[in-house]
Every structure is written in structure tokens, then in C-alpha cells.
Design a protein around this motif. Sequence first.
Motif, mmCIF file in Angstrom:
data_model
loop_
_atom_site.group_PDB
_atom_site.id
_atom_site.type_symbol
_atom_site.label_atom_id
_atom_site.label_comp_id
_atom_site.label_asym_id
_atom_site.label_seq_id
_atom_site.Cartn_x
_atom_site.Cartn_y
_atom_site.Cartn_z
ATOM 1 N N GLU A 25 0.715 -1.394 0.036
ATOM 2 C CA GLU A 25 0.095 -0.126 0.056
ATOM 3 C C GLU A 25 0.879 1.117 0.021
ATOM 4 O O GLU A 25 1.910 1.307 0.706
ATOM 5 C CB GLU A 25 -1.043 -0.048 1.379
ATOM 6 C CG GLU A 25 -1.778 -1.102 1.384
ATOM 7 C CD GLU A 25 -2.540 -1.528 2.528
ATOM 8 O OE1 GLU A 25 -1.931 -0.783 3.668
ATOM 9 O OE2 GLU A 25 -3.521 -2.279 2.717
ATOM 10 N N ASN A 58 -2.086 -7.580 -4.505
ATOM 11 C CA ASN A 58 -2.892 -6.645 -4.960
ATOM 12 C C ASN A 58 -2.205 -5.353 -4.326
ATOM 13 O O ASN A 58 -2.075 -5.331 -3.128
ATOM 14 C CB ASN A 58 -4.173 -6.798 -3.918
ATOM 15 C CG ASN A 58 -4.872 -8.084 -4.735
ATOM 16 O OD1 ASN A 58 -5.320 -8.073 -6.131
ATOM 17 N ND2 ASN A 58 -5.285 -9.049 -3.966
ATOM 18 N N VAL A 60 -2.135 -1.168 -3.692
ATOM 19 C CA VAL A 60 -3.094 0.070 -3.603
ATOM 20 C C VAL A 60 -2.234 1.239 -3.564
ATOM 21 O O VAL A 60 -1.378 1.405 -2.998
ATOM 22 C CB VAL A 60 -3.755 -0.227 -2.052
ATOM 23 C CG1 VAL A 60 -4.618 1.145 -1.619
ATOM 24 C CG2 VAL A 60 -4.709 -1.524 -1.722
ATOM 25 N N LYS A 62 -3.371 4.924 -3.127
ATOM 26 C CA LYS A 62 -4.340 6.095 -2.902
ATOM 27 C C LYS A 62 -3.516 7.362 -2.857
ATOM 28 O O LYS A 62 -3.222 7.752 -1.419
ATOM 29 C CB LYS A 62 -5.151 5.701 -1.774
ATOM 30 C CG LYS A 62 -6.320 6.738 -1.268
ATOM 31 C CD LYS A 62 -7.076 5.990 -0.237
ATOM 32 C CE LYS A 62 -8.408 6.707 0.026
ATOM 33 N NZ LYS A 62 -9.284 6.291 1.011
ATOM 34 N N GLN A 92 -2.577 -7.286 -9.353
ATOM 35 C CA GLN A 92 -3.611 -6.265 -9.891
ATOM 36 C C GLN A 92 -3.498 -5.027 -8.993
ATOM 37 O O GLN A 92 -2.523 -5.155 -7.848
ATOM 38 C CB GLN A 92 -5.087 -6.753 -9.618
ATOM 39 C CG GLN A 92 -5.549 -6.725 -8.250
ATOM 40 C CD GLN A 92 -7.142 -6.923 -8.482
ATOM 41 O OE1 GLN A 92 -7.617 -7.374 -9.505
ATOM 42 N NE2 GLN A 92 -7.721 -7.005 -7.379
ATOM 43 N N ASN A 94 -5.145 -1.507 -7.441
ATOM 44 C CA ASN A 94 -6.302 -0.689 -6.953
ATOM 45 C C ASN A 94 -5.857 0.605 -6.878
ATOM 46 O O ASN A 94 -5.179 0.920 -5.855
ATOM 47 C CB ASN A 94 -6.864 -1.464 -5.622
ATOM 48 C CG ASN A 94 -7.238 -2.786 -5.680
ATOM 49 O OD1 ASN A 94 -8.129 -3.084 -6.715
ATOM 50 N ND2 ASN A 94 -6.984 -3.561 -4.867
ATOM 51 N N TRP A 95 -6.336 1.485 -7.689
ATOM 52 C CA TRP A 95 -5.886 2.669 -8.067
ATOM 53 C C TRP A 95 -7.029 3.651 -7.439
ATOM 54 O O TRP A 95 -8.228 3.774 -8.242
ATOM 55 C CB TRP A 95 -5.762 3.208 -9.427
ATOM 56 C CG TRP A 95 -5.159 4.286 -9.773
ATOM 57 C CD1 TRP A 95 -5.657 5.602 -9.930
ATOM 58 C CD2 TRP A 95 -3.617 4.603 -9.756
ATOM 59 N NE1 TRP A 95 -4.638 6.572 -10.127
ATOM 60 C CE2 TRP A 95 -3.700 6.095 -10.196
ATOM 61 C CE3 TRP A 95 -2.726 4.148 -9.642
ATOM 62 C CZ2 TRP A 95 -2.384 6.732 -10.264
ATOM 63 C CZ3 TRP A 95 -1.397 4.514 -9.680
ATOM 64 C CH2 TRP A 95 -1.154 6.017 -9.972
ATOM 65 N N TYR A 96 -7.067 4.468 -6.263
ATOM 66 C CA TYR A 96 -7.882 5.184 -5.905
ATOM 67 C C TYR A 96 -7.501 6.585 -6.023
ATOM 68 O O TYR A 96 -6.262 7.070 -6.157
ATOM 69 C CB TYR A 96 -8.042 5.274 -4.349
ATOM 70 C CG TYR A 96 -8.205 3.910 -3.717
ATOM 71 C CD1 TYR A 96 -9.863 3.800 -3.401
ATOM 72 C CD2 TYR A 96 -7.735 2.818 -3.831
ATOM 73 C CE1 TYR A 96 -10.126 2.471 -2.804
ATOM 74 C CE2 TYR A 96 -8.153 1.621 -3.360
ATOM 75 C CZ TYR A 96 -9.415 1.296 -2.845
ATOM 76 O OH TYR A 96 -9.936 0.067 -2.569
ATOM 77 N N ASN A 120 -8.018 -1.516 -11.118
ATOM 78 C CA ASN A 120 -9.201 -1.427 -10.754
ATOM 79 C C ASN A 120 -9.051 0.034 -10.227
ATOM 80 O O ASN A 120 -8.268 0.471 -9.633
ATOM 81 C CB ASN A 120 -9.808 -2.085 -9.459
ATOM 82 C CG ASN A 120 -9.880 -3.655 -9.989
ATOM 83 O OD1 ASN A 120 -10.225 -4.126 -10.933
ATOM 84 N ND2 ASN A 120 -9.244 -4.440 -9.150
ATOM 85 N N TYR A 122 -11.116 3.357 -8.184
ATOM 86 C CA TYR A 122 -12.218 3.837 -7.279
ATOM 87 C C TYR A 122 -12.220 5.241 -6.977
ATOM 88 O O TYR A 122 -10.904 5.677 -6.655
ATOM 89 C CB TYR A 122 -11.879 2.930 -6.282
ATOM 90 C CG TYR A 122 -12.048 1.392 -6.332
ATOM 91 C CD1 TYR A 122 -13.132 0.758 -6.366
ATOM 92 C CD2 TYR A 122 -10.692 0.693 -6.106
ATOM 93 C CE1 TYR A 122 -13.040 -0.843 -6.685
ATOM 94 C CE2 TYR A 122 -10.709 -0.877 -6.493
ATOM 95 C CZ TYR A 122 -11.934 -1.354 -6.680
ATOM 96 O OH TYR A 122 -11.945 -2.673 -7.002
#
Length: 124
Positions: A25, A58, A60, A62, A92, A94-96, A120, A122
Motif C-alpha cells: 500500500e 494486490n 493499493v 491512494k 492487480q 487498486n488505484w484510488y 481497478n 475507485y
Amino acid sequence: MKPLKLLETSDTPEVTLDKERGRFEFYGKIMPENPKEFFEPIIEWFHEYIKEPNQETNLVFKLDYFNTAASKKIIEILSLLQNLKKESKTVQVNWYYKTIDEDMLEVGETFSEIIHIPFNFYSY
């Protein structure tokens, strides 16, 4: 493998890299005075990680902001992980992004086109 935890400062993000817990993260801003120095332990950690990766990785992101030098290092990290797909591992991102920050969304979309890892998106 020992986790890597970097605390957020005014110009660097909070980073948590923990293989056992499956946490990868990045939160905050990335605009360090010396990007090479900041990213060196992170890149080294990922070099070790890809030797014996989890079945599923995964990431992250943000991030409120990052500069050009940081974007190059993010691409370097993603490029390393892209190689895990060859080993039948799942990776993968997860792009915030803030709802009002279309630029951050576009950067994430560009990264997803450059790096062949599923992204992904968000908004928050």
C-alpha cells in the motif's frame, strides 16, 4: 520476509509492504527531494519479494499527488511485478483517486496501458 513500513511525511507517503499479510500500500503524496533515496528500499524490497511472491499480489495506490520522478519509480515497481504474470501469479492494482481529480484517474489509466497488469479504479 521482513515487512517494510515507511511513515508519511509532508513530502512522502505512508508505505506498507507486508508479504505475510498481503499488504502492498501507498497512501499520500510522493514528492521527495531525493526520489532515488526514497524509493531505493522499496525497489529493493520488491526485488526480494518477486523471488518468492505470494500467489496473489494486490497493490493499493491512494495518492493525492506525485511528481514526475516518482511516476518513473512507480512504473519501475509495476514493471517488476508485471513479470509475476509469467509465473501464473495474480497481480492487480487498486488505484484510488479523488472524485474531483481527473488527472490522477488519467495517470492511472495511462499506467494501466503501459503496464499489462489489471487495474481497478475507485473514486472517493
